[in-house]
Design a protein around this motif. Structure first.
Motif, PDB file in Angstrom:
ATOM      1  N   ASN A  10       1.470  21.878   8.227  1.00  0.00           N
ATOM      2  CA  ASN A  10       1.995  20.801   7.379  1.00  0.00           C
ATOM      3  C   ASN A  10       3.395  20.387   7.821  1.00  0.00           C
ATOM      4  OD1 ASN A  10      -0.341  20.760   5.845  1.00  0.00           O
ATOM      5  ND2 ASN A  10       0.478  22.128   4.279  1.00  0.00           N
ATOM      6  N   ARG A  17       4.856  12.718  11.544  1.00  0.00           N
ATOM      7  CA  ARG A  17       4.821  11.524  10.685  1.00  0.00           C
ATOM      8  C   ARG A  17       6.182  10.839  10.664  1.00  0.00           C
ATOM      9  NH1 ARG A  17       2.730  13.694   6.553  1.00  0.00           N
ATOM     10  NH2 ARG A  17       4.651  14.430   5.617  1.00  0.00           N
ATOM     11  N   GLU A  66      -2.571  12.643  12.007  1.00  0.00           N
ATOM     12  CA  GLU A  66      -2.215  12.360  10.614  1.00  0.00           C
ATOM     13  C   GLU A  66      -3.281  11.490   9.957  1.00  0.00           C
ATOM     14  OE1 GLU A  66       0.318  12.710   7.243  1.00  0.00           O
ATOM     15  OE2 GLU A  66       0.190  13.833   9.093  1.00  0.00           O
ATOM     16  N   ARG A  69      -6.180  13.708   9.244  1.00  0.00           N
ATOM     17  CA  ARG A  69      -5.840  14.606   8.137  1.00  0.00           C
ATOM     18  C   ARG A  69      -6.061  13.946   6.789  1.00  0.00           C
ATOM     19  NH1 ARG A  69       0.180  16.815   6.966  1.00  0.00           N
ATOM     20  NH2 ARG A  69      -0.352  18.161   5.244  1.00  0.00           N
ATOM     21  N   HIS A  70      -5.763  12.651   6.715  1.00  0.00           N
ATOM     22  CA  HIS A  70      -5.922  11.915   5.457  1.00  0.00           C
ATOM     23  C   HIS A  70      -7.232  11.139   5.402  1.00  0.00           C
ATOM     24  CE1 HIS A  70      -1.986  12.926   3.940  1.00  0.00           C
ATOM     25  NE2 HIS A  70      -1.486  12.665   5.131  1.00  0.00           N
ATOM     26  N   ASP A  71      -8.128  11.441   6.331  1.00  0.00           N
ATOM     27  CA  ASP A  71      -9.447  10.803   6.382  1.00  0.00           C
ATOM     28  C   ASP A  71      -9.313   9.283   6.397  1.00  0.00           C
ATOM     29  OD1 ASP A  71     -12.186  10.961   6.587  1.00  0.00           O
ATOM     30  OD2 ASP A  71     -12.518  10.986   4.427  1.00  0.00           O
ATOM     31  N   ALA A  72      -8.395   8.775   7.220  1.00  0.00           N
ATOM     32  CA  ALA A  72      -8.074   7.346   7.231  1.00  0.00           C
ATOM     33  C   ALA A  72      -8.650   6.602   8.431  1.00  0.00           C
ATOM     34  CB  ALA A  72      -6.564   7.163   7.194  1.00  0.00           C
ATOM     35  N   GLN A 149      -6.462  19.327  14.093  1.00  0.00           N
ATOM     36  CA  GLN A 149      -6.853  18.763  12.807  1.00  0.00           C
ATOM     37  C   GLN A 149      -8.370  18.708  12.677  1.00  0.00           C
ATOM     38  OE1 GLN A 149      -4.735  18.097  10.184  1.00  0.00           O
ATOM     39  NE2 GLN A 149      -6.704  18.063   9.136  1.00  0.00           N
TER      40      GLN A 149
END
Length: 178
Positions: A10, A17, A66, A69-72, A149
């Motif tokens: 993290n 980020r 990233e 990680r945020h399923d984006a 990830q």
């Protein structure tokens, strides 16, 4: 994963980020400066296009972990969502393992490219002459983070598949337990 490892991960994601945010702000400033110099003073910079091209690569590869990680990431889920939950999880595991394999290959090949660029002293043939080891090194760094990830997501899905949570709708349950 252990709590310590996840805290470290993290923290690394936070650094990546924030560095992406700083890079984006820097890109905006330098593109504005170059536009101002080009169209107001007829004196374009010789370095802005080169630097911003490499920073765009940075934004793409470093931010990928990233986004994962945020399923984006963009995906089409119409057919997948019609499958049973367990099969969806198995597809997620297969996709995660393929992602780890793909990223592993890119880390390996990108590392070789960066090493060769460093070994031979490759530079961009421009006035600025950026050493190519820096943009090439972004490939193994970014795809290494993305591979980790993918691995975290795959292990999480395996854990959820091994220990499914029971979700009930208490409103439809005749005898809810306390």
């Amino acid at each position: 994963m252990t709590l310590f490892a996840m805290r470290g991960w993290n923290g690394l994601m936070a650094v990546l980020r924030w560095s992406s945010i700083v890079v984006l702000a820097f890109m905006m400033l330098t593109i504005f400066y170059d536009t101002l110099m080009r169209y107001t003073f007829s004196a374009p910079t010789s370095w802005s296009l080169e630097i911003n091209s490499f920073l765009l690569v940075y934004m793409a590869v470093v931010s990928a972990a990233e986004a994962q990680r945020h399923d984006a990431h963009i995906r089409i889920t119409f057919f997948r969502n019609k499958l049973p939950i367990r099969f969806q999880a198995l597809l997620g595991i297969a996709a995660g393992l393929l992602g780890v394999l793909f990223c592993g290959i890119l880390v390996w090949r990108g590392g070789l490219m960066a090493f060769k660029a460093w070994e031979y002293g490759e530079r961009v043939s421009s006035a600025f002459g950026t050493p190519m080891v820096y943009p090439y090194a972004l490939i193994p760094v970014g795809f290494g983070a993305l591979a980790l990830q993918f691995l975290i997501d795959t292990l999480s899905t395996c854990h959820q598949l091994a220990r499914p949570t029971i979700q009930r709708d208490n409103a439809n349950d005749e005898n809810p337990e306390p």
